[in-house]
Design a protein around this motif. Structure first.
Motif, mmCIF file in Angstrom:
data_model
loop_
_atom_site.group_PDB
_atom_site.id
_atom_site.type_symbol
_atom_site.label_atom_id
_atom_site.label_comp_id
_atom_site.label_asym_id
_atom_site.label_seq_id
_atom_site.Cartn_x
_atom_site.Cartn_y
_atom_site.Cartn_z
ATOM 1 N N SER A 1 0.727 -1.003 -0.120
ATOM 2 C CA SER A 1 -0.048 -0.034 0.171
ATOM 3 C C SER A 1 0.686 1.210 -0.131
ATOM 4 O O SER A 1 0.464 2.267 -0.413
ATOM 5 N N LYS B 1 1.482 1.638 -3.715
ATOM 6 C CA LYS B 1 0.457 2.000 -4.351
ATOM 7 C C LYS B 1 -0.017 3.545 -4.025
ATOM 8 O O LYS B 1 -0.560 4.242 -4.799
ATOM 9 N N ASP C 1 -4.520 5.611 -11.338
ATOM 10 C CA ASP C 1 -3.998 4.648 -10.572
ATOM 11 C C ASP C 1 -2.731 3.980 -11.038
ATOM 12 O O ASP C 1 -2.230 4.008 -11.978
ATOM 13 N N LEU D 1 0.778 -4.257 -8.856
ATOM 14 C CA LEU D 1 0.111 -3.912 -7.647
ATOM 15 C C LEU D 1 -1.427 -4.193 -7.858
ATOM 16 O O LEU D 1 -2.321 -3.903 -6.795
ATOM 17 N N SER D 2 -1.830 -4.576 -8.885
ATOM 18 C CA SER D 2 -3.206 -4.760 -9.066
ATOM 19 C C SER D 2 -3.664 -6.271 -8.674
ATOM 20 O O SER D 2 -4.854 -6.533 -8.687
#
Ligand SMILES: [Zn+2]
Length: 488
Positions: A406, A409, A460, A473-474
């Motif tokens: 995270s 992200k 994103d 990261l998906s």
């Protein structure tokens, strides 16, 4: 009558190749039984081999002779098996950091010491005597480097013979007047089979003995054995065999040993996806070398057409560890489309028994003629610089407790940590650790820079590239990751 003879001949041929196929398939399938368990990774040293060699010294099947000494005083041992009149001489690791075949040699010894494959082993040992000289450059192996203690490439010392290791190789070759010679090396993992994305996991060469690259009977025999080995390896690593460049190098051992009348075969162990310690390639070496020896013992290689050699694709050097294609890179207010090629370069730890990665951008631009072990088509994605996490963490443990995915992200690729022990060489997490006062340089995609950036699709952040490792990261897929950097 004629037809009968032809049918008989065809039948005999089929029978032979069926039998041979069985042996090599069995060798591959039973490999784990003979894999020497004390050798498990690429960084091995002379001291790792000595207990094994001592074991064979006490074994009647083997003859062990000390045939030379390295500059730093390490013993060079020749281990021989068999009674046959065809002498096969195999030497490995004249480059100290090329250990794959050395490991395979000790697997081969385990096979010969076992009660299995008796018929085939008898066939080999009745017609051949096998002589192995593993780890010709033990001083280089000690520090995991190509060159010997004198700082020279032993493979350019065949004429001047200044290195005791090179002198030993020449003396042993001459005293055996070997019929076949196997020059066992590792090559860069970035070699591919020409115009394909397949790595050249194994490359072969029957070295030239003159500038004209003439083919006499000796070199021709080497080529035929190579064609046979290639047919075997294709079963396990389809398309992953390359033919090494055969330009004549007058100072090299392979070329000279061919010239001195030994049919010489170079085997280069390259790369294989996911096989960082080259243990799968070691297995292919084992199968390849034993298959070759079997074809020499049975003389089956003689039936092979020479022209098949040229059909093996040439080696090329067009692979990256990671290739990102068609990514949008904003620079000074404009967008550009780039491919980026990145490699993970190994940095040895002090004892040269382990390593960490410090990665680099190797090239950027139109890399459409290159390939990656891992490739991402980043059409429509934008390169985005990573930020420094605003809070100072007290320790590595504090970072370990955080959700690093995270952090990535949210756009962070660096975390400031107050106490980074000086013994710590690299970040075990997919995020860089920086010291309290370290200033991250201005962001740029540039050759020679550490590949660290984020990829955005729309708003994103979908991927992170950290020290040349791609992190999706998906998804929650397990990350193929070894280390990020520490900047103090
Ligand atoms: Zn080499």
């Amino acid at each position: 009558m004629k037809i009968q003879i032809i049918v008989l001949f065809l039948f005999a041929n089929l029978f032979c190749s069926a039998q041979q196929k069985d042996v090599t398939t069995l060798l591959y399938d039973t490999y784990e039984t003979y894999k020497e368990p004390s050798l498990r990774k690429r960084r091995i040293k002379h001291s790792d081999l000595q207990p094994l060699i001592e074991k064979y010294r006490k074994n009647d099947k083997f003859k062990v002779n000390r045939v030379g000494t390295s500059i730093e005083g390490r013993a060079l041992s020749l281990i021989s098996i068999g009674e046959g009149g065809t002498h096969v001489f195999l030497w490995s690791q004249m480059h100290g950091d090329e250990t794959t075949a050395t490991q395979a040699i000790f697997d081969i010894f385990n096979l010969f010491d076992s009660p299995d494959f008796e018929a085939e082993k008898q066939e080999i040992l009745a017609s051949c005597t096998l002589h192995f000289l593993p780890m010709l450059n033990p001083d280089g192996a000690e520090v995991f480097q190509r060159r010997n203690r004198l700082g020279i490439d032993i493979n350019r010392d065949a004429l001047r013979l200044q290195s005791p290791e090179g002198q030993t190789l020449k003396r042993v070759r001459d005293s055996l007047n070997a019929d076949f010679g196997f020059n066992l090396h590792d090559q860069s993992t970035y070699y591919n089979a020409e115009r394909t994305e397949k790595p050249a996991t194994i490359s072969y060469l029957a070295p030239a003995y003159n500038y004209e690259k003439d083919i006499n009977e000796k070199r021709g025999n080497a080529m035929k054995v190579i064609v046979f080995m290639n047919s075997i390896i294709q079963k396990y690593a389809a398309g992953q065999v390359g033919r090494y460049n055969d330009d004549f190098e007058p100072r090299a051992f392979g070329d000279n040993i061919q010239k001195w009348g030994t049919s010489t075969i170079l085997i280069e162990s390259g790369g294989y996806l996911g096989d960082v310690e080259k243990q799968e390639i070691r297995k292919l070496n084992y199968v390849s070398i034993l298959s070759a020896i079997y074809s020499i013992a049975t003389e089956n290689y003689k039936k092979i057409a020479l022209g098949e050699y040229e059909k093996i694709p040439e080696n090329d050097r067009k692979l990256f560890d990671l290739k990102i294609e068609n990514v949008t890179y904003p620079l000074l207010g404009k967008d550009y489309v780039l491919d980026i090629g990145m490699n993970r370069l190994e940095v040895d730890k002090e004892d040269h028994d382990d390593f960490w990665y410090s990665s680099r951008i190797l090239d950027q631009g139109d890399l459409s003629t290159y390939y990656g072990y891992e490739t991402l088509d980043a059409t429509g994605y934008r390169v985005t610089p990573g930020k420094v996490y605003p809070k100072l963490l007290s320790s590595i443990d504090a970072l370990a407790a955080m959700d690093i995915r995270s952090l990535l992200k949210s756009g962070y690729t660096y975390v400031r940590v107050e106490n980074i022990p000086s013994a710590k060489l690299a970040s075990p997490f997919p995020i860089h650790m920086i010291g309290k006062r370290y200033e991250v340089p201005e962001f740029s995609i540039e050759v020679g820079f550490n590949p660290t950036f984020l990829l955005k699709k729309g708003e994103d952040i979908t991927h992170a590239v950290i020290n040349g490792f791609l992190i999706d990261l998906s998804s929650d897929k397990k990350i193929n990751f070894k280390n990020a950097m520490i900047y103090r």
